[in-house]
Design an enzyme around this catalytic site. Sequence first.
Site, short mmCIF file in Angstrom:
data_model
loop_
_atom_site.label_atom_id
_atom_site.label_comp_id
_atom_site.label_asym_id
_atom_site.label_seq_id
_atom_site.Cartn_x
_atom_site.Cartn_y
_atom_site.Cartn_z
N GLU A 1 0.81 -1.22 0.00
CA GLU A 1 0.00 0.00 0.00
C GLU A 1 0.84 1.27 0.00
O GLU A 1 0.43 2.29 -0.57
CB GLU A 1 -0.95 0.00 1.20
CG GLU A 1 -2.10 -1.01 1.09
CD GLU A 1 -1.73 -2.43 1.54
OE1 GLU A 1 -0.55 -2.65 1.91
OE2 GLU A 1 -2.60 -3.30 1.52
N HIS B 1 -9.25 -4.24 12.41
CA HIS B 1 -10.13 -4.15 11.24
C HIS B 1 -11.45 -3.44 11.51
O HIS B 1 -12.42 -3.64 10.80
CB HIS B 1 -10.42 -5.55 10.69
CG HIS B 1 -9.26 -6.18 9.98
ND1 HIS B 1 -8.13 -6.57 10.63
CD2 HIS B 1 -9.05 -6.47 8.68
CE1 HIS B 1 -7.27 -7.09 9.76
NE2 HIS B 1 -7.80 -7.04 8.58
#
Lengths: 321, 318
Positions: free
Chosen positions: B51, B120
């Site tokens: 990323e 998450h």
Amino acid sequence: MALTQEKQREMLRIMQTIRRFEERASDDYRAGDIYGVVHCYIGEEAVATGVCAALNPDDQIISTHRGHGHCIAKGADLKRMMAELYGRETGYCKGKGGSMHIADFSIGMLGANGIVAGGIPIVTGAGLAAQLEGKGRVAVSFFGDGASNAGPFHESINIAAAWKLPMIYVCENNLYAASTSAASTLAHRDVAARAAGYDIPGVVVDGNDVMEVYDATQEAVARARNSEGPSLIECKTYRWRGHTERVGGADPRPQSEIRAWQERDPIERFVAGLMDQGCITQEAWQEMDEDILAEIEESVQFAIESPFPDLEAAVEDVFAE
Amino acid sequence: MRKISYAQAGMEALVEEMRRDPKTFHLSTDAPDALVEEFGSERVRATPIAEGALTGIAVGAAGSGFRPIINWSMVTFSFVAMDQIVNQAAKIHYMFGGQVKFPITFRTSVGGGRRVAAQHSQSPYSMFMNLAGLKMILPSTPYDMKGLLKTVIRDDNPVISFESNRLMDFAGEVPEEPYTVPLGKADIKREGTDITIVALAWLVHEALAAAEVLDKEGVSVEVLDPRTLVPLDCDAIRAAVQKTGRLVIADEAGPTAGASAEIAAVATEDAETFAKMKAPVKRVCALHVPIPYTPQLEDHVFPDRDNIVAGVREVMDV
Ligand SMILES: Cc1ncc(C[n+]2csc(CCOP(=O)(O)OP(=O)(O)O)c2C)c(N)n1
Ligand SMILES: [Mg+2]
């Protein structure tokens, strides 16, 4: 292969325990008793088992989002694992972590991790601690082919090589990262080839052959204990199930490919070899499997009978007291 | 009017804008099939899990005349790209004296409720609001998702689209005809006279449900959705609070230095608004903890309609 028959039967037992645990976790997830997300290790059992069989109890490992197999291979308690999946107070993380975050520091299992490549620097830190202590401990990083493309892998392995840390980097190359193929994202098909750039040994092994994994790890462990630095072991393997147990998830992998890998079942292959050597009989194998199923049933009962955490627990453990 | 889901609305915005502008391209670790089919694997790439590099690649391609669209997937994964977001994307236009434009869309999902534990289940938009140089949206309906995302893709700056996990399947009316929604314009989702609830994303819907309950108790609730966090529609927030004299802010993120804190300050530091306030501001936010896995604990940590009702009653009782 200088392993006793007993040790080999023990390795078989671990592999089958991982398989049966995952089957149960998947069923109970679908039944709604396990929440969130579960990544199954079925098909890859030989990697965790072969690696951990070459370690001492005080050696350390770190896991990934697909962590149940690593936990079991390092000797985690099935009851506390299952209780964690069930979100109970008796779980390894008091129900706060779930499948992606099981850890047992008392057995050198430094945790599953929801961040791809997130564990690699952390376990390299355990390797540094081992070097500083000088007692011959080693540390093992498990990670996927997907993680091998992330910065933390390269940064950590370079430091470990430069400092000769007692590390073993174990890539579980199951050919996919979620639905993206390794073929489309790895510039070189072998992750192990990168070892040359760090001037450390890099080997490719059949990750569905537990003895091959064990032998390669033995060698790497000996090097690490001898202060010769890290090694990279790439285990070619395959996951039989979807990326997660979530129903309806996309799986672009061809059926023929999945079938071909299932024909190379790491457990069947190992059992067949053990039977040829007279190391185990059909009856003993069946008995072992029944034992394992009973143990897993017990772990589920333990989970079900355990309470959910009290609401006050939500604000506890933010800081150490 | 036809109804489509929040997730579909996002996809429609992408498809329309990628058709409209050949300089757009899409990068994510899993390439969406629908986009690959229409635009091919050169413009729609499945990338390695990297990323940080992806984000930097977007910055470089944007500065070289393209209009990249990056999907970080969960905001969790944007954190491994923090250098490229914070030190590079946010500052590059200013630092280099405005020489070229950096039109980049970063899409990412936020929020909890999915039993996926601390890493998450995050809503860290205020971390990014704290930087100068990034715009950001936080849509609560399929209509706003599509209209805002189209505006974002056309914007000449790096913009983050925070998209609520809890709303992905939420269906709502979206016209077939093209439209856009401007940045920096709040939307009054319900008119009321006694109290203003400024709610974000999923909590807009919880606030609307709370408003129904409160209506039966004779409390007239106004629900304001800022829709975009940078720029923030300060005028609309102040006007609404001046009208009702009371303010509750509902956010799925924790309160500390959050968007809710910014909104409270926007209202109370304005002399005219402050003069009309009849009660202190109340924030209804998540507890300030990492998000736990087990359902009872997770639900306890996040605010919902019941917490909003309680918060409104508290303010009305002052
Ligand atoms: C930094 C980061 N990016 C994206 C994800 C989402 N994600 C979770 S698992 C996964 C694939 C990982 O592939 P690999 O490392 O090969 O492990 P495998 O699942 O094959 O065991 C992805 C992309 C993540 N968890 N972390
Ligand atoms: Mg993989």
